[in-house]
Design an enzyme around this catalytic site. Structure first.
Site, PDB file in Angstrom:
ATOM      1  N   GLU A 155     -18.081  94.951 126.533  1.00 21.77           N
ATOM      2  CA  GLU A 155     -18.797  95.305 125.299  1.00 21.77           C
ATOM      3  C   GLU A 155     -19.988  96.240 125.516  1.00 21.77           C
ATOM      4  O   GLU A 155     -21.076  96.008 124.986  1.00 21.77           O
ATOM      5  CB  GLU A 155     -19.227  94.032 124.551  1.00 21.77           C
ATOM      6  CG  GLU A 155     -18.039  93.125 124.235  1.00 21.77           C
ATOM      7  CD  GLU A 155     -18.408  91.780 123.621  1.00 21.77           C
ATOM      8  OE1 GLU A 155     -19.594  91.556 123.330  1.00 21.77           O
ATOM      9  OE2 GLU A 155     -17.486  90.961 123.433  1.00 21.77           O
ATOM     10  N   GLU A 265      -8.189  88.665 124.331  1.00 16.50           N
ATOM     11  CA  GLU A 265      -8.875  87.513 123.704  1.00 16.50           C
ATOM     12  C   GLU A 265      -8.318  87.268 122.299  1.00 16.50           C
ATOM     13  O   GLU A 265      -9.063  87.086 121.340  1.00 16.50           O
ATOM     14  CB  GLU A 265     -10.386  87.771 123.602  1.00 16.50           C
ATOM     15  CG  GLU A 265     -11.049  88.088 124.914  1.00 16.50           C
ATOM     16  CD  GLU A 265     -12.564  88.275 124.810  1.00 16.50           C
ATOM     17  OE1 GLU A 265     -13.164  87.867 123.798  1.00 16.50           O
ATOM     18  OE2 GLU A 265     -13.140  88.845 125.767  1.00 16.50           O
TER      19      GLU A 265
HETATM   20  O1  9MR Z   1     -15.582  81.795 123.496  1.00 14.46           O
HETATM   21  C1  9MR Z   1     -16.813  82.001 124.178  1.00 14.46           C
HETATM   22  C2  9MR Z   1     -17.837  80.971 123.754  1.00 14.46           C
HETATM   23  O2  9MR Z   1     -17.428  79.679 124.179  1.00 14.46           O
HETATM   24  C3  9MR Z   1     -19.195  81.298 124.357  1.00 14.46           C
HETATM   25  O3  9MR Z   1     -20.171  80.427 123.843  1.00 14.46           O
HETATM   26  C4  9MR Z   1     -19.579  82.746 124.045  1.00 14.46           C
HETATM   27  C5  9MR Z   1     -20.866  83.133 124.762  1.00 14.46           C
HETATM   28  O4  9MR Z   1     -20.711  83.099 126.145  1.00 14.46           O
HETATM   29  O5  9MR Z   1     -18.550  83.630 124.471  1.00 14.46           O
HETATM   30  C6  9MR Z   1     -17.303  83.397 123.851  1.00 14.46           C
HETATM   31  O6  9MR Z   1     -16.351  84.335 124.309  1.00 14.46           O
HETATM   32  C7  9MR Z   1     -16.594  85.714 124.004  1.00 14.46           C
HETATM   33  C8  9MR Z   1     -16.070  86.548 125.133  1.00 14.46           C
HETATM   34  O7  9MR Z   1     -16.673  86.150 126.342  1.00 14.46           O
HETATM   35  C9  9MR Z   1     -16.313  88.037 124.892  1.00 14.46           C
HETATM   36  N1  9MR Z   1     -15.736  88.448 123.656  1.00 14.46           N
HETATM   37  C10 9MR Z   1     -16.124  87.669 122.507  1.00 14.46           C
HETATM   38  C11 9MR Z   1     -15.843  86.188 122.751  1.00 14.46           C
HETATM   39  C12 9MR Z   1     -16.163  85.388 121.517  1.00 14.46           C
HETATM   40  O8  9MR Z   1     -17.548  85.451 121.222  1.00 14.46           O
END
Ligand code: 9MR
Length: 601
Positions: A155, A265
């Site tokens: 990102e 994802e």
């Molecule tokens: O699903 C993830 C959630 O459990 C965490 O709290 C969050 C912060 O670390 O990240 C979420 O996963 C993200 C991913 O790492 C990057 N793309 C967006 C995802 C959803 O926010």
């Protein structure tokens, strides 16, 4: 009059319904089907969920790829400077190896889950590069030869398609991205290194910016090998900006750079409860993106962001906007039973193997091209006093003109102008008592829109105009371009949302919506006995559009109602039958038609 609509296969869905599909008898797992296709089907895993009965068994049976959902992020592995904690990541890597699953390491550098010591620190470029090197060499080095894929940078492009201003970017500069790839390559020369991002799956400004960035990296021999398209989608998106055409074209151009592409994802969210209709549309969406990836030689994996609907980040999102405790975005339900979407993904795999599908979804790219004919009868007036004919379902509204209307919240001047009442939509509370009754007319200067809203509980004041749609508001949409199939907003197309908050008589109108700032809308909102009334006008001639009412002249038209009974929207009513998944704000081709009717004809 017969008019055809490209996206109207949805009608077919409602007619036949999921229940009429044959029982799903084929017990071959997704994993076996993916293996046979030489393809990865993956899931994100959070260690805390492994103990839940069914979680491990489903993972190992159905998936040949695993992504640690959080365990490899910097705040988890290096919570304090130079103090690494690999316990939970080790657990997942061991689990994956024991079950012969390929691992996608996610993620080395990200602006979230960044330890405070680093985010709040004050580092020179050299110091920050040193910290980056230590982090990447330690993490990637530890799992050398074991973690095959790494999301090196996550990102880095923001929602305005610019380099995101993160601590890494601020301490080091934009070249932090290429420096990170070089370190990861040094740590494990065999690892396949990805850039990963969201909102850039189809063709749009953000995917253009990412394409430009990775093209430049490839050209300068930076060791980048792939692009991860996250795929946090909304049900219905594959009829729109991630159609097979848009997604396929984006994968193609990245592939032509020599890069591998993966959907990393994937989930498909929706508002409200997951009705059977939503789950069917979701299954079609899953089929569409899986099929598009699978048939493209550059695309090698579909990874879902979780296993069971009970453990999705979308039920507990720190991005409050996505929070929906009832969302069911994944392939398995709370009991780990396979959902329609599961069978649809399996069918995408079966289709490529020449096996018989078990659902009706395996129809190649045709699903989005199917046409349905809406038969429009000769215009008739069921009441002789009506100034225009009866409308046709959620497909055609006849707008009387010329009619003199005064914008005063008094509806006397709308007498005998046909009304249409909308009570249905994708989000409805139990015992819904909200209804939208609307009418449209024009004179020589303006187009007028009237909404008479029945609503026992008018809620406003919780949101500003940037999130106007999250509380009571009425939207009308116009496509004046003559291209009623247009799938993107452009000059001449606007979504205009008028907030009930205007009841408080603000100094300037509270409104929002795509291009609404260019519509020169005026409106008045007044309370009525059962709710509220919105009376609005837009000028026919502006720099943005030119609307010329003439008998039987047609423009695109749509209207929605947003209702709230508390802190957020819990009601969504939609007029156009072509917009079943609340996508008009993205895709004007889902509007219905407004046909002008000259009262003197
Ligand atoms: O699903 C993830 C959630 O459990 C965490 O709290 C969050 C912060 O670390 O990240 C979420 O996963 C993200 C991913 O790492 C990057 N793309 C967006 C995802 C959803 O926010």
């Amino acid at each position: 009059m017969l008019f055809r609509h490209r996206f109207s296969y949805v009608l077919f869905l409602f007619i036949f319904g999921w229940a009429s599909l044959p029982a799903q008898e084929d017990t071959t797992s997704l994993r076996e089907l993916a293996d046979a296709n030489n393809f990865f089907i993956g899931a994100a895993v959070y260690t805390y969920h492994l103990d839940t009965p069914g979680h491990e068994a489903t993972l190992s049976r159905e998936f040949n790829m695993l992504t640690p959902e959080n365990e490899a992020k910097m705040c988890e592995v290096q919570p304090r400077r130079n103090q690494f904690d690999f316990n939970r990541l080790d657990e997942l890597v061991n689990f994956a190896e024991a079950n012969d699953m390929v691992i996608r390491g996610h993620t080395l550098l990200w602006h979230q889950c960044m330890p405070e010591w680093f985010a709040n620190g004050d580092f020179s470029r050299e110091e920050a590069i040193g910290i980056m090197r230590d982090h990447i060499m330690t993490v990637v080095g530890r799992y050398k030869g074991r973690i095959r894929y790494w999301d090196v940078v996550n990102e880095a492009i923001d929602d305005n398609s610019q380099m995101r201003q993160t601590p890494w970017q601020q301490f080091i500069g934009d070249d932090y991205v290429e420096i990170a790839f070089a370190f990861a390559h040094e740590a494990d020369p065999d690892a396949i290194l990805f850039y990963n991002d969201y909102g850039a799956e189809g063709l749009n400004a953000k995917s253009d910016a990412i394409y430009a960035m990775v093209s430049d990296l490839v050209e300068r021999d930076v060791p980048i090998h792939g692009v991860g398209l996250q795929g946090h989608f909304t049900v219905g998106d594959t009829r729109n900006w991630v159609s097979p055409t848009n997604l396929g074209a984006n994968i193609d151009r990245l592939g032509e750079l020599g890069l591998e592409v993966q959907l990393t994802e994937v989930d498909f969210r929706h508002d409200g409860d997951a009705s059977d209709d939503i789950l069917e549309l979701q299954a079609r969406d899953y089929y569409s993106i899986t099929h598009t990836c699978l048939i493209n030689p550059h695309c090698t994996a579909v990874v879902t962001w979780g296993v069971s609907d009970q453990f999705t980040w979308l039920r507990n999102s720190n991005l409050g906007f996505f929070n929906n405790p009832n969302v069911e975005p994944l392939l398995f339900d709370e009991e780990y039973d396979a959902k329609p979407a599961y069978h649809a993904v399996a069918d995408a795999f079966r289709e490529e193997l020449g096996l018989d599908p078990v659902t009706e979804f395996a129809t190649g790219n045709d699903a989005t091209e199917t046409e349905i004919a809406v038969n429009i009868p000769e215009p008739t007036k069921s009441d002789a006093l009506q100034l225009a004919p009866d409308s046709v379902g959620g497909a055609v509204y006849y707008a009387a003109f010329p009619i003199a209307i005064v914008l005063d919240g008094n509806t006397d001047d709308w007498v005998n102008i046909p009304r249409v009442t909308v009570t249905d939509g994708p989000t409805l509370p139990m015992d819904n008592d909200t209804a939208l009754t609307f009418a449209v007319a024009a004179d020589n200067d303006n187009l007028y829109f009237l909404a008479e809203v029945q609503d026992s509980q008018i809620v406003y004041g919780n949101y500003t105009t940037s999130e106007w749609y999250r509380e009571d508001s009425v939207e009308f949409y116009l496509n004046t371009t003559g291209d009623l199939e247009a799938t993107a907003y452009q000059a001449g197309i606007a979504q205009i949302g008028i907030m009930a908050a205007n009841l408080a008589q603000p100094e300037s109108l509270l409104y929002g919506g795509n291009n609404s700032d260019q519509s020169q809308v005026s409106a008045i909102v007044v309370e009525s006995s059962g709710g509220y009334v919105v009376e609005a006008l837009v000028p026919l001639e502006t720099g943005f559009w030119s609307i010329k009412p003439a008998h039987m002249e047609t423009i695109g038209f749509q209207t929605h109602l947003n209702g709230s009974s508390g802190t957020d929207r819990d009601t969504k009513l939609i007029w156009s039958i072509f917009d079943v998944a609340d996508q008009s704000y993205n895709n004007p081709s889902l509007f219905g038609r407004l046909v002008f009717w000259d009262v003197n004809e």
